[in-house]
Design a protein around this motif. Structure first.
Motif, PDB file in Angstrom:
ATOM      1  N   ASN A   1       0.580  15.713   4.138  1.00 49.28           N
ATOM      2  CA  ASN A   1       1.962  15.988   3.780  1.00 49.28           C
ATOM      3  C   ASN A   1       2.613  14.655   3.409  1.00 49.28           C
ATOM      4  O   ASN A   1       2.684  13.755   4.243  1.00 49.28           O
ATOM      5  N   PRO A   2       3.082  14.511   2.150  1.00 52.73           N
ATOM      6  CA  PRO A   2       3.635  13.216   1.734  1.00 52.73           C
ATOM      7  C   PRO A   2       4.803  12.745   2.607  1.00 52.73           C
ATOM      8  O   PRO A   2       5.078  11.548   2.678  1.00 52.73           O
ATOM      9  N   ARG A   3       5.475  13.685   3.291  1.00 51.17           N
ATOM     10  CA  ARG A   3       6.582  13.289   4.164  1.00 51.17           C
ATOM     11  C   ARG A   3       6.097  12.856   5.543  1.00 51.17           C
ATOM     12  O   ARG A   3       6.876  12.342   6.351  1.00 51.17           O
ATOM     13  N   ARG A   4       4.840  13.135   5.839  1.00 51.79           N
ATOM     14  CA  ARG A   4       4.280  12.724   7.124  1.00 51.79           C
ATOM     15  C   ARG A   4       2.935  12.061   6.847  1.00 51.79           C
ATOM     16  O   ARG A   4       1.877  12.596   7.199  1.00 51.79           O
ATOM     17  N   PRO A   5       2.965  10.889   6.207  1.00 53.07           N
ATOM     18  CA  PRO A   5       1.709  10.276   5.786  1.00 53.07           C
ATOM     19  C   PRO A   5       0.816   9.882   6.959  1.00 53.07           C
ATOM     20  O   PRO A   5       1.305   9.593   8.053  1.00 53.07           O
ATOM     21  N   ILE A   6      -0.480   9.927   6.722  1.00 53.93           N
ATOM     22  CA  ILE A   6      -1.434   9.437   7.715  1.00 53.93           C
ATOM     23  C   ILE A   6      -1.693   7.966   7.382  1.00 53.93           C
ATOM     24  O   ILE A   6      -2.184   7.640   6.303  1.00 53.93           O
ATOM     25  N   TYR A   7      -1.335   7.105   8.306  1.00 53.36           N
ATOM     26  CA  TYR A   7      -1.469   5.666   8.074  1.00 53.36           C
ATOM     27  C   TYR A   7      -2.855   5.207   8.494  1.00 53.36           C
ATOM     28  O   TYR A   7      -3.506   5.817   9.325  1.00 53.36           O
ATOM     29  N   THR A   8      -3.274   4.118   7.906  1.00 51.72           N
ATOM     30  CA  THR A   8      -4.541   3.537   8.331  1.00 51.72           C
ATOM     31  C   THR A   8      -4.504   2.060   8.028  1.00 51.72           C
ATOM     32  O   THR A   8      -3.568   1.569   7.400  1.00 51.72           O
ATOM     33  N   LYS A   9      -5.524   1.346   8.482  1.00 56.44           N
ATOM     34  CA  LYS A   9      -5.553  -0.092   8.236  1.00 56.44           C
ATOM     35  C   LYS A   9      -5.681  -0.342   6.737  1.00 56.44           C
ATOM     36  O   LYS A   9      -6.519   0.258   6.065  1.00 56.44           O
ATOM     37  N   VAL A  10      -4.872  -1.239   6.237  1.00 50.70           N
ATOM     38  CA  VAL A  10      -4.903  -1.569   4.814  1.00 50.70           C
ATOM     39  C   VAL A  10      -6.074  -2.509   4.563  1.00 50.70           C
ATOM     40  O   VAL A  10      -6.307  -3.442   5.320  1.00 50.70           O
TER      41      VAL A  10
ATOM     42  N   SER B   1      -8.696   5.099 -19.276  1.00 50.72           N
ATOM     43  CA  SER B   1      -7.305   5.136 -18.826  1.00 50.72           C
ATOM     44  C   SER B   1      -7.132   4.509 -17.452  1.00 50.72           C
ATOM     45  O   SER B   1      -8.089   4.314 -16.702  1.00 50.72           O
ATOM     46  N   MET B   2      -5.875   4.206 -17.172  1.00 45.71           N
ATOM     47  CA  MET B   2      -5.492   3.561 -15.921  1.00 45.71           C
ATOM     48  C   MET B   2      -4.616   4.563 -15.174  1.00 45.71           C
ATOM     49  O   MET B   2      -3.517   4.883 -15.617  1.00 45.71           O
ATOM     50  N   ILE B   3      -5.116   5.098 -14.053  1.00 42.35           N
ATOM     51  CA  ILE B   3      -4.408   6.166 -13.365  1.00 42.35           C
ATOM     52  C   ILE B   3      -3.884   5.639 -12.024  1.00 42.35           C
ATOM     53  O   ILE B   3      -4.659   5.345 -11.123  1.00 42.35           O
ATOM     54  N   SER B   4      -2.575   5.557 -11.908  1.00 38.59           N
ATOM     55  CA  SER B   4      -1.958   4.965 -10.705  1.00 38.59           C
ATOM     56  C   SER B   4      -1.858   5.968  -9.560  1.00 38.59           C
ATOM     57  O   SER B   4      -2.135   7.157  -9.737  1.00 38.59           O
ATOM     58  N   ASN B   5      -1.397   5.486  -8.412  1.00 36.70           N
ATOM     59  CA  ASN B   5      -1.373   6.321  -7.212  1.00 36.70           C
ATOM     60  C   ASN B   5      -0.480   7.557  -7.347  1.00 36.70           C
ATOM     61  O   ASN B   5       0.578   7.516  -7.956  1.00 36.70           O
TER      62      ASN B   5
ATOM     63  N   ASN C   1       0.821  -1.212   0.000  1.00 42.63           N
ATOM     64  CA  ASN C   1       0.000   0.000   0.000  1.00 42.63           C
ATOM     65  C   ASN C   1       0.854   1.260   0.000  1.00 42.63           C
ATOM     66  O   ASN C   1       1.785   1.365   0.780  1.00 42.63           O
ATOM     67  N   PRO C   2       0.552   2.217  -0.885  1.00 39.29           N
ATOM     68  CA  PRO C   2       1.387   3.410  -0.941  1.00 39.29           C
ATOM     69  C   PRO C   2       1.117   4.445   0.161  1.00 39.29           C
ATOM     70  O   PRO C   2       1.850   5.416   0.252  1.00 39.29           O
ATOM     71  N   VAL C   3       0.103   4.270   1.000  1.00 39.45           N
ATOM     72  CA  VAL C   3      -0.257   5.204   2.078  1.00 39.45           C
ATOM     73  C   VAL C   3      -0.488   6.619   1.545  1.00 39.45           C
ATOM     74  O   VAL C   3       0.340   7.525   1.701  1.00 39.45           O
ATOM     75  N   MET C   4      -1.587   6.805   0.882  1.00 39.94           N
ATOM     76  CA  MET C   4      -1.936   8.107   0.325  1.00 39.94           C
ATOM     77  C   MET C   4      -3.418   8.380   0.583  1.00 39.94           C
ATOM     78  O   MET C   4      -4.206   7.448   0.731  1.00 39.94           O
ATOM     79  N   PRO C   5      -3.781   9.678   0.603  1.00 43.07           N
ATOM     80  CA  PRO C   5      -5.191  10.005   0.808  1.00 43.07           C
ATOM     81  C   PRO C   5      -6.040   9.588  -0.390  1.00 43.07           C
ATOM     82  O   PRO C   5      -5.505   9.245  -1.436  1.00 43.07           O
TER      83      PRO C   5
END
Lengths: 400, 375
Positions: free
Chosen positions: B270-279, A312-316, A280-284
């Motif tokens: 902030n990409p340098r301080r990501p908010i983590y959550t359950k995958v 289209s296929m748009i990645s993270n 998982n890339p951990v992104m909003p």
């Protein structure tokens, strides 16, 4: 001592994938992004864990950095185990010298000691360049029923494509009596999927014999399978009728991505009973702006989209600014498509930037000579500056 | 001298403020309330602590904490599955005599043996009602440098009475020394509100607890901050970055909707301080041929065939053909069936809105539909 494992998987992930050109210059083919949030290797790894195989050796050789980091301790695939789990197996130095993996069979041969530790009854050989969902346990059951030395997964392919594959000749009961690697004039359409289950004792016997043969190319298709057939070993074909796609070329990689968008193609990634796992890339969540128009597309987390996106296929982590146009294309993680840029029938590699007004690719109908048309490719970490045009079929591995 | 964040313990109160959004917290803690498309409220303090280098975190729970335990698991996602330190859940330490804790002091006292056993030197206390990306490192450093007994994170701004009446409000001198404390006053206008995060020495906290419990005290705000404002050196640390505070259903709705604006979400994430959550291993989201999506936040695993505007879709939401969704917060696995029309609503997990249904409410009072409901 290690726990005994009934079946150990060996995943061949060392190929250079040279037909993917710019996309595999710095990463091994199995680590190439696919389907917005996956990498190709997610498919065989997820199939393993979903099939109950929890011990996987991943044989790497070419550009292993990204792949090693991606696999890590195997936790995203539930392959972080006290006993077994996923292990990255690069070539290593031995007391009597050191060798690169010189062929698929040689790579497995060099890791006999890894397999021995688990004392397996069976070993399944997989490759890291196919997109499919398959229950290996069903294939293993078939292998046991046939009391086979080796079972090869096969799929019916159109006759005109058959010359790209290893083609099997099998009796009605599934027993294979002949095999031709990439025949010029194929006589049957049973193609090998590059998935083999071996009874481990047989595999070991043939690997050692092959290694001692100075003339052999140390390859499963060229040496091991013909040797088994020549010795009248029980070799069986296991028919698979689901979705399966080799993604070894630019065209097939593009097509396989587009297949995920096409509702008529039978590969369901939303089935909770057979999830495809990935790191998982951990992104909003993805942010779709006021000016955005997104249709017929697959999008994942971390994207900011304010432009037009279709088929289209748009990645993270991709950004598509206002007025930009993305049609029939694949944008790999972290791409930025600036205002008014146009992407058509193209693949844009990881973290590449297409500046304002630049164009990558074109529709086939806009090209006079169809032979000159093809998918345009921008490699990873590049910039396509304002006003530049990456022509259809053009592949760039340096910024323009 | 900069403090080594390895000597700091985090303590998160998962149940504080449950009553401010009582409908959503009916079967879960404040910390496990779903937020922003893919998060739970506890992800913010927990990720902030992890990203600040805090490697030992205790989560204090009270009631309804099953969903919280499920969410946190071994805390691997926050990189807090550790041999040394890591995440510890402190369930309520009630007994027949005392019952469940009544305030922060009693809650902390329930975990006092854990506090004493830890080798850390400082503690950061945080609730789950503030959504922000905060680096605790400068706050702990400021605390140590100022020699304060307690440093509280605050924000000064113009606030309406509904915010103030659910907050602790302080007045401080120019140097940041707190001179007066009001707990949930009925005022409005410019004031300094507590963001319910505090830094202090662990040994000082233990003293406060032992002394307070012996005197029958249980409220940190009333019995410590307010009662001891002159005696203790309590200081403020102004936090002026993007944040939102959950203090009511409306504020919950607004805090979600606000993040649709990329300007806000870029400030928070902030990409340098990501908010983590359950995958959750969802597939990416699929946008269908006839869908129209404008100004919305979409998590993974959604399948959108209808129209979506100004809305937040959590993971696994399905919008059927011809359906229209506007100003809505649709939590995990909500299904809007074909041709249904919904406006100004919040649906909890696993809600299904049937075909052709029309559900509408006002922006001021969005309608909340409880978990698992089928309409």
């Amino acid at each position: 001592m290690f726990n005994k494992k009934e079946c150990v998987a060996m995943l061949l992930a060392g190929g250079q994938g040279s037909r993917l050109y710019a996309l595999t210059q710095s990463v091994a083919k199995p680590a190439v992004p696919f389907g917005a949030k996956y990498r190709i290797i997610d498919f065989p790894l997820s199939n393993c864990i979903n099939s109950g195989i929890d011990t996987v050796g991943v044989l790497t050789q070419y550009q292993p950095l990204v792949l090693n980091e991606y696999i890590g301790n195997g936790q995203p695939w539930d392959l972080d185990r006290m006993s077994g789990g996923v292990h990255v197996l690069p070539p290593y130095q031995k007391a009597s010298g050191s060798d690169w993996y010189s062929g698929t069979a040689n790579a497995i041969y060099q890791n006999i000691s890894f397999m021995d530790r688990y004392d397996p009854e069976y070993v399944i050989i997989l490759s890291g360049d196919h997109i499919y969902k398959m229950d290996y346990d069903k294939m293993l059951t078939y292998h046991k029923q046939q009391d086979a030395a080796c079972t090869i997964a096969v799929i019916d392919v159109p006759l005109e494509e058959a010359s790209r594959f290893g083609i099997m000749f099998a009796h009605d009961d599934g027993e294979i009596y002949d095999f031709v690697e990439k025949p010029k004039e194929p006589k049957t359409t049973l193609a090998s999927m590059g998935i083999y289950i071996f009874t481990y004792s047989k595999l070991k016997e043939y690997l050692i014999a092959n290694e001692n043969d100075k003339d052999a190319t140390k390859d499963f298709g060229n040496n091991i399978i013909p040797a088994l057939l020549a010795n009248n070993e029980r070799v069986y074909a296991y028919r698979f009728d689901g979705y399966w796609k080799d993604v070894g070329t630019i065209d097939s990689l593009w097509e396989a991505n587009m297949d995920l968008i096409n509702p008529k193609i039978p590969i369901d990634l939303y089935d909770p009973s057979w999830k495809i796992y990935s790191r998982n890339p951990v992104m909003p969540p993805q942010s779709i702006g006021k000016k955005a128009n997104v249709q017929n597309s697959v999008v994942t987390e971390g994207c900011y989209i304010d432009g037009n996106v279709e088929f289209s296929m748009i990645s993270n982590g991709v950004t598509i600014e206002e007025g930009a146009l993305v049609l029939d294309s694949i944008l790999m993680p972290g791409c930025v498509i600036k205002k008014g840029a146009k992407i058509e029938y193209a693949i844009v590699g990881e973290n590449s930037v297409v500046e304002e007004g630049a164009q990558v690719g074109s529709r086939p109908e806009n090209v006079e000579n169809r032979d000159e048309w093809g998918i345009a490719v921008v490699g990873h970490n590049l910039t396509v500056s304002s006003g530049s045009y990456v022509k259809p079929k053009q592949i760039i591995s340096e910024s323009v | 001298m900069a403090i080594n964040m390895g000597s700091v313990m985090g303590i998160i109160f998962a149940n504080m403020h449950d009553n401010t959004i009582s409908e959503i917290t009916k079967s879960r803690t404040m910390g496990s309330v779903l937020f922003g498309g893919r998060y739970r409220l506890i992800d913010f303090p927990l990720s902030n602590m992890a990203n600040s280098g805090v490697s030992e975190v205790a989560v204090i729970t009270k009631e309804n904490y099953q969903s919280l335990l499920d969410h946190l698991g071994s805390a691997r996602e926050w990189d807090l599955a550790r041999k040394k330190g890591g995440l510890h859940i402190l369930p309520p330490f009630g007994n027949v005599e005392a019952g469940l804790y009544r305030g922060r002091l009693e809650a902390l006292y329930g975990g006092i043996s854990f506090l004493k056993a830890s080798r850390t030197e400082y503690v950061i206390l945080s609730d789950c009602d503030i959504i922000a990306t905060i680096n605790y490192k400068p706050i702990v450093n400021a605390h140590v440098e100022s020699g304060a007994d307690i440093t509280m994170v605050t924000n000064t701004g113009v606030y309406t009475s509904d915010v103030v009446s659910t907050s602790t409000v302080v007045t401080a001198d120019e140097a940041g020394r707190v001179k007066g404390v009001l707990h949930k006053p009925a005022i409005s206008g410019e004031c300094t509100i507590s963001l319910n995060m505090f830094v202090m020495k662990k040994s000082f906290l233990i003293e406060l607890l032992e002394d307070g419990i012996a005197r029958g005290h249980y409220s940190f705000e009333r019995d410590v901050l307010q009662a001891k404002v002159d005696e203790l050196n309590i200081r403020t640390y102004e936090f002026n970055e993007y944040f939102s505070k959950i203090y009511s259903m409306q504020s919950f709705f607004k805090a979600n909707i606000d993040l649709i604006d990329p300007e806000n979400s870029r400030k928070l994430y902030n990409p340098r301080r990501p908010i983590y959550t359950k995958v959750r291993d969802n597939a990416p989201s699929k946008y269908d041929l006839e869908c129209v999506v404008k100004n919305s936040l979409i998590a993974d695993g959604c399948i959108i065939e209808g129209e979506v505007e100004n809305s937040v879709l959590f993971r696994g939401v399905k919008i059927g053909k011809g359906a229209k969704v506007k100003n809505a917060i649709l939590m995990q696995d909500t299904v809007i069936e074909p041709n249904a029309v919904v406006t100004n609503i919040i649906t909890d997990k696993d809600v299904t809105i049937g075909e052709n249904r029309l559900i509408s409410s006002s922006e001021v009072h969005p309608l909340y539909i409880g978990k698992g409901a089928s309409i």
